[in-house]
Motif scaffolding. Structure first.
Motif, PDB file in Angstrom:
ATOM      1  N   ASP A 141      32.416  19.824  88.620  1.00  0.00           N
ATOM      2  CA  ASP A 141      31.319  19.090  87.985  1.00  0.00           C
ATOM      3  C   ASP A 141      31.187  19.443  86.506  1.00  0.00           C
ATOM      4  O   ASP A 141      30.889  18.572  85.684  1.00  0.00           O
ATOM      5  CB  ASP A 141      30.003  19.272  88.728  1.00  0.00           C
ATOM      6  CG  ASP A 141      29.571  20.722  88.866  1.00  0.00           C
ATOM      7  OD1 ASP A 141      30.437  21.602  89.050  1.00  0.00           O
ATOM      8  OD2 ASP A 141      28.354  20.968  88.820  1.00  0.00           O
ATOM      9  N   ASP A 142      31.457  20.687  86.136  1.00  0.00           N
ATOM     10  CA  ASP A 142      31.420  21.084  84.727  1.00  0.00           C
ATOM     11  C   ASP A 142      32.556  20.424  83.947  1.00  0.00           C
ATOM     12  O   ASP A 142      32.368  19.947  82.826  1.00  0.00           O
ATOM     13  CB  ASP A 142      31.534  22.605  84.582  1.00  0.00           C
ATOM     14  CG  ASP A 142      30.297  23.338  85.056  1.00  0.00           C
ATOM     15  OD1 ASP A 142      29.244  22.698  85.284  1.00  0.00           O
ATOM     16  OD2 ASP A 142      30.385  24.578  85.213  1.00  0.00           O
ATOM     17  N   VAL A 169      33.312  13.395  80.483  1.00  0.00           N
ATOM     18  CA  VAL A 169      32.427  12.240  80.276  1.00  0.00           C
ATOM     19  C   VAL A 169      31.783  12.320  78.892  1.00  0.00           C
ATOM     20  O   VAL A 169      31.710  11.324  78.176  1.00  0.00           O
ATOM     21  CB  VAL A 169      31.348  12.157  81.380  1.00  0.00           C
ATOM     22  CG1 VAL A 169      30.264  11.159  81.008  1.00  0.00           C
ATOM     23  CG2 VAL A 169      31.968  11.780  82.721  1.00  0.00           C
ATOM     24  N   ALA A 170      31.359  13.518  78.500  1.00  0.00           N
ATOM     25  CA  ALA A 170      30.664  13.694  77.220  1.00  0.00           C
ATOM     26  C   ALA A 170      31.585  13.504  76.018  1.00  0.00           C
ATOM     27  O   ALA A 170      31.164  12.955  74.991  1.00  0.00           O
ATOM     28  CB  ALA A 170      30.024  15.082  77.163  1.00  0.00           C
ATOM     29  N   PRO A 209      27.539  10.313  91.696  1.00  0.00           N
ATOM     30  CA  PRO A 209      26.681  11.474  91.438  1.00  0.00           C
ATOM     31  C   PRO A 209      26.716  12.462  92.608  1.00  0.00           C
ATOM     32  O   PRO A 209      26.681  12.069  93.778  1.00  0.00           O
ATOM     33  CB  PRO A 209      25.287  10.863  91.292  1.00  0.00           C
ATOM     34  CG  PRO A 209      25.523   9.439  90.917  1.00  0.00           C
ATOM     35  CD  PRO A 209      26.807   9.050  91.608  1.00  0.00           C
ATOM     36  N   ILE A 257      28.383   7.604  88.025  1.00  0.00           N
ATOM     37  CA  ILE A 257      27.761   8.472  87.030  1.00  0.00           C
ATOM     38  C   ILE A 257      27.683   7.724  85.706  1.00  0.00           C
ATOM     39  O   ILE A 257      28.630   7.010  85.337  1.00  0.00           O
ATOM     40  CB  ILE A 257      28.610   9.751  86.839  1.00  0.00           C
ATOM     41  CG1 ILE A 257      28.664  10.561  88.130  1.00  0.00           C
ATOM     42  CG2 ILE A 257      28.098  10.602  85.679  1.00  0.00           C
ATOM     43  CD1 ILE A 257      29.745  11.632  88.118  1.00  0.00           C
ATOM     44  N   GLU A 288      30.062  18.215  92.517  1.00  0.00           N
ATOM     45  CA  GLU A 288      29.413  19.491  92.847  1.00  0.00           C
ATOM     46  C   GLU A 288      29.854  20.020  94.205  1.00  0.00           C
ATOM     47  O   GLU A 288      29.806  21.220  94.465  1.00  0.00           O
ATOM     48  CB  GLU A 288      27.880  19.353  92.828  1.00  0.00           C
ATOM     49  CG  GLU A 288      27.299  19.205  91.449  1.00  0.00           C
ATOM     50  CD  GLU A 288      27.188  17.743  91.008  1.00  0.00           C
ATOM     51  OE1 GLU A 288      27.670  16.829  91.734  1.00  0.00           O
ATOM     52  OE2 GLU A 288      26.634  17.512  89.925  1.00  0.00           O
ATOM     53  N   ALA A 342      31.754  16.690  83.591  1.00  0.00           N
ATOM     54  CA  ALA A 342      30.692  16.472  82.601  1.00  0.00           C
ATOM     55  C   ALA A 342      31.233  16.586  81.183  1.00  0.00           C
ATOM     56  O   ALA A 342      30.863  15.791  80.300  1.00  0.00           O
ATOM     57  CB  ALA A 342      29.553  17.471  82.823  1.00  0.00           C
ATOM     58  N   ALA A 343      32.110  17.544  80.950  1.00  0.00           N
ATOM     59  CA  ALA A 343      32.705  17.714  79.617  1.00  0.00           C
ATOM     60  C   ALA A 343      33.554  16.507  79.244  1.00  0.00           C
ATOM     61  O   ALA A 343      33.509  16.027  78.100  1.00  0.00           O
ATOM     62  CB  ALA A 343      33.550  18.989  79.572  1.00  0.00           C
TER      63      ALA A 343
END
Length: 120
Positions: A65-66, A72-73, A50, A95, A54, A69-70
């Motif tokens: 980080d964006d 991972v999602a 975590p 994370i 960033e 996140a995409a």
């Protein structure tokens, strides 16, 4: 039927352009409808923690980080077992959505039919 893309990224702060390229390609493939598996190895292992993505900065690059996140999602993110152990990273540290797995899992993924593997 879409193909699966497995991206193994070995670079981190030590080679920021290569690192950003790997994350960008993985996120772009996911947005294009491909099944995506991103493997964090070597110096990129730190981005399983975590707040670390960033901290990454590269001019004219999408925020790491964006991108992470995409992925991972919508895909699968895996931290290399040996890389995690060398850095004293455990499953409790990573994370949510990031798994830790080893070479056997990587080989199984890349040898499946219809898979394209890239290493950065």
């Amino acid at each position: 039927m879409s193909r699966k893309l497995v991206v193994k990224v070995t670079a981190g702060r030590d080679a920021p352009e290569r690192c950003a390229q790997a994350f960008t390609v993985a996120a772009t493939a996911l947005a294009a409808g491909a099944e995506v598996s991103l493997w964090l190895t070597g110096e990129s292992s730190w981005y399983a923690l975590p707040g670390r993505a960033e901290e990454f900065e590269l001019p004219h690059s999408a925020p790491l980080d964006d991108l992470l996140a995409a992925i991972v999602a919508g895909g699968q993110v895996t931290l290399c077992t040996q890389c995690a152990q060398r850095r004293n990273i455990t499953e409790a540290d990573v994370i949510e959505g990031v798994r830790i797995a080893g070479a056997a899992t990587f080989v199984e993924e890349i040898l499946a039919d219809g898979v394209q593997a890239l290493v950065y």
